[in-house]
Design a protein around this motif. Sequence first.
Motif, mmCIF file in Angstrom:
data_model
loop_
_atom_site.group_PDB
_atom_site.id
_atom_site.type_symbol
_atom_site.label_atom_id
_atom_site.label_comp_id
_atom_site.label_asym_id
_atom_site.label_seq_id
_atom_site.Cartn_x
_atom_site.Cartn_y
_atom_site.Cartn_z
ATOM 1 N N LYS A 16 -40.462 57.745 129.231
ATOM 2 C CA LYS A 16 -40.784 59.063 128.695
ATOM 3 C C LYS A 16 -40.287 59.195 127.260
ATOM 4 C CE LYS A 16 -40.513 61.311 133.250
ATOM 5 N NZ LYS A 16 -41.941 61.626 133.366
ATOM 6 N N VAL A 17 -40.878 60.145 126.549
ATOM 7 C CA VAL A 17 -40.456 60.466 125.189
ATOM 8 C C VAL A 17 -39.576 61.711 125.247
ATOM 9 C CG1 VAL A 17 -41.231 61.276 122.928
ATOM 10 C CG2 VAL A 17 -42.481 59.458 124.089
ATOM 11 N N TRP A 18 -38.444 61.647 124.550
ATOM 12 C CA TRP A 18 -37.536 62.794 124.532
ATOM 13 C C TRP A 18 -37.747 63.603 123.257
ATOM 14 C CZ3 TRP A 18 -33.849 64.399 128.167
ATOM 15 C CH2 TRP A 18 -33.761 63.578 129.306
ATOM 16 N N LEU A 19 -37.881 64.915 123.423
ATOM 17 C CA LEU A 19 -38.045 65.826 122.297
ATOM 18 C C LEU A 19 -37.297 67.115 122.612
ATOM 19 C CD1 LEU A 19 -39.406 66.520 119.570
ATOM 20 C CD2 LEU A 19 -41.349 67.407 120.890
ATOM 21 N N ASP A 20 -36.408 67.508 121.715
ATOM 22 C CA ASP A 20 -35.593 68.711 121.920
ATOM 23 C C ASP A 20 -34.873 68.668 123.267
ATOM 24 O OD1 ASP A 20 -36.442 69.709 119.470
ATOM 25 O OD2 ASP A 20 -38.185 70.707 120.360
ATOM 26 N N LYS A 21 -34.335 67.480 123.575
ATOM 27 C CA LYS A 21 -33.548 67.253 124.793
ATOM 28 C C LYS A 21 -34.368 67.401 126.077
ATOM 29 C CE LYS A 21 -29.186 68.654 122.644
ATOM 30 N NZ LYS A 21 -27.984 69.534 122.741
ATOM 31 N N LYS A 22 -35.697 67.275 125.952
ATOM 32 C CA LYS A 22 -36.566 67.344 127.121
ATOM 33 C C LYS A 22 -37.402 66.069 127.215
ATOM 34 C CE LYS A 22 -37.171 72.388 127.071
ATOM 35 N NZ LYS A 22 -38.174 73.494 126.993
ATOM 36 N N PRO A 23 -37.577 65.515 128.431
ATOM 37 C CA PRO A 23 -38.413 64.319 128.598
ATOM 38 C C PRO A 23 -39.885 64.697 128.790
ATOM 39 C CG PRO A 23 -37.343 64.847 130.671
ATOM 40 C CD PRO A 23 -36.869 65.877 129.676
ATOM 41 N N TYR A 24 -40.763 63.934 128.141
ATOM 42 C CA TYR A 24 -42.199 64.170 128.270
ATOM 43 C C TYR A 24 -42.899 62.868 128.666
ATOM 44 C CZ TYR A 24 -41.468 68.595 125.796
ATOM 45 O OH TYR A 24 -41.043 69.852 125.428
ATOM 46 N N SER A 25 -43.837 62.977 129.582
ATOM 47 C CA SER A 25 -44.628 61.817 129.981
ATOM 48 C C SER A 25 -45.544 61.394 128.832
ATOM 49 C CB SER A 25 -45.469 62.142 131.219
ATOM 50 O OG SER A 25 -44.642 62.455 132.320
ATOM 51 N N VAL A 26 -45.962 60.113 128.874
ATOM 52 C CA VAL A 26 -46.846 59.571 127.843
ATOM 53 C C VAL A 26 -48.051 58.924 128.518
ATOM 54 C CG1 VAL A 26 -47.013 58.115 125.791
ATOM 55 C CG2 VAL A 26 -44.785 59.006 126.499
ATOM 56 N N ASN A 27 -49.242 59.173 127.979
ATOM 57 C CA ASN A 27 -50.432 58.517 128.505
ATOM 58 C C ASN A 27 -51.471 58.332 127.408
ATOM 59 O OD1 ASN A 27 -52.310 60.821 128.367
ATOM 60 N ND2 ASN A 27 -51.135 61.690 130.066
ATOM 61 N N VAL A 28 -52.428 57.452 127.678
ATOM 62 C CA VAL A 28 -53.596 57.293 126.805
ATOM 63 C C VAL A 28 -54.832 57.381 127.684
ATOM 64 C CG1 VAL A 28 -52.478 55.961 124.980
ATOM 65 C CG2 VAL A 28 -53.440 54.765 126.955
ATOM 66 N N TYR A 29 -55.892 57.945 127.116
ATOM 67 C CA TYR A 29 -57.129 58.182 127.874
ATOM 68 C C TYR A 29 -58.261 57.335 127.313
ATOM 69 C CZ TYR A 29 -61.060 60.655 130.005
ATOM 70 O OH TYR A 29 -62.204 60.961 130.700
ATOM 71 N N LEU A 30 -59.036 56.737 128.222
ATOM 72 C CA LEU A 30 -60.173 55.896 127.856
ATOM 73 C C LEU A 30 -61.434 56.576 128.377
ATOM 74 C CD1 LEU A 30 -57.579 54.106 127.966
ATOM 75 C CD2 LEU A 30 -59.029 52.217 128.645
ATOM 76 N N SER A 31 -62.271 57.058 127.477
ATOM 77 C CA SER A 31 -63.423 57.865 127.862
ATOM 78 C C SER A 31 -64.582 57.030 128.406
ATOM 79 C CB SER A 31 -63.917 58.682 126.669
ATOM 80 O OG SER A 31 -64.525 57.832 125.704
ATOM 81 N N LYS A 32 -65.455 57.694 129.135
ATOM 82 C CA LYS A 32 -66.650 57.057 129.693
ATOM 83 C C LYS A 32 -67.542 56.505 128.584
ATOM 84 C CE LYS A 32 -70.858 58.156 132.319
ATOM 85 N NZ LYS A 32 -71.583 59.219 133.067
ATOM 86 N N LYS A 33 -67.758 57.294 127.532
ATOM 87 C CA LYS A 33 -68.620 56.868 126.427
ATOM 88 C C LYS A 33 -68.055 55.635 125.733
ATOM 89 C CE LYS A 33 -70.771 58.531 122.156
ATOM 90 N NZ LYS A 33 -70.923 59.687 121.222
#
Length: 315
Positions: free
Chosen positions: A227-244
Amino acid sequence: MKFDTAYSVSLDDKLSIYDVRELNFDETAAYDSDKDRFLCPNDACRAAFETGNVLGTYNAKNVNYQRTPHFKNTPSTEHIEGCRYASSHKPAAGESDDAREDNFPSEFVLTRRTYARITPVVDAEGQAPQAPAQTLSGRSPAAVSASDSTPDKTSVFAHPVECYVSNIDHKDKLKAMPLKIGEHSATYWAFFKKIEYLQDNHGLIYWGKIKAIKDYTSSFRIDFEKKVWLDKKPYSVNVYLSKKLIENYRKRKAFLEQIKAAASSERPLYCFFYGVTPALKQVPSKKNPEQTFGVFSANIENLDHLIIREVPMLE
């Protein structure tokens, strides 16, 4: 003896093993490496033998691989005296013949390489065309020339990634090897940034262990474990691959084979990508659409610049 560059008879050009893989999987290219012939990349050495003096390939057609792809000598391959590609050649300082990728391109070119499909003319003695300035000599001095060097640029993302992955335990080496992408120059060590530190800088090659791959039938989402930490909070990370994006991809079949296998695999896998930097976004909650939560996310824009693979040295 392994090496990553060879002369292609069907294309009348020198290709890296990564170029060969690109062409094999490209559905718009009428190419099959099994029907090609690969010869010694040393111009003087190649000129001394007929075109039947071929090299073999390793991992040129496997979608997934663990060991570094390369060209190799066959039991019948011959070289002139002193040729660095001969099996009897003793590696010089800095060279090795283990599983690592030692041919570090100094520049990753963002424009895809094009290939002039020219069938080379073979002379009456069955020899392939050579650079006009080469002397056809079997003596050792002819084996060392400017035409014997490995190309220092690549447009295939897998090449710098393999350099990094296969040398990931050699921190000093990665810190010493230069790499240029676009207008940005750094070292291999600096260019490859773990996904949890993506806020450190933009425009890098981000990578991390995959937590899950969400298969939406015609599109996919890759979730990272860290996870990425920002302002002492953890955030999930993802990347999206579109149909097109996937439907228009020239290597669509190979890519779908790879990502579908990865989605159901229990083996530890890693994702490397370049060209986008995940940013903090607010997305609606599935349970309560009126509520949102933060996630670092990005839409992949070029599948040529994304790789899913194993990293054996980290497991």
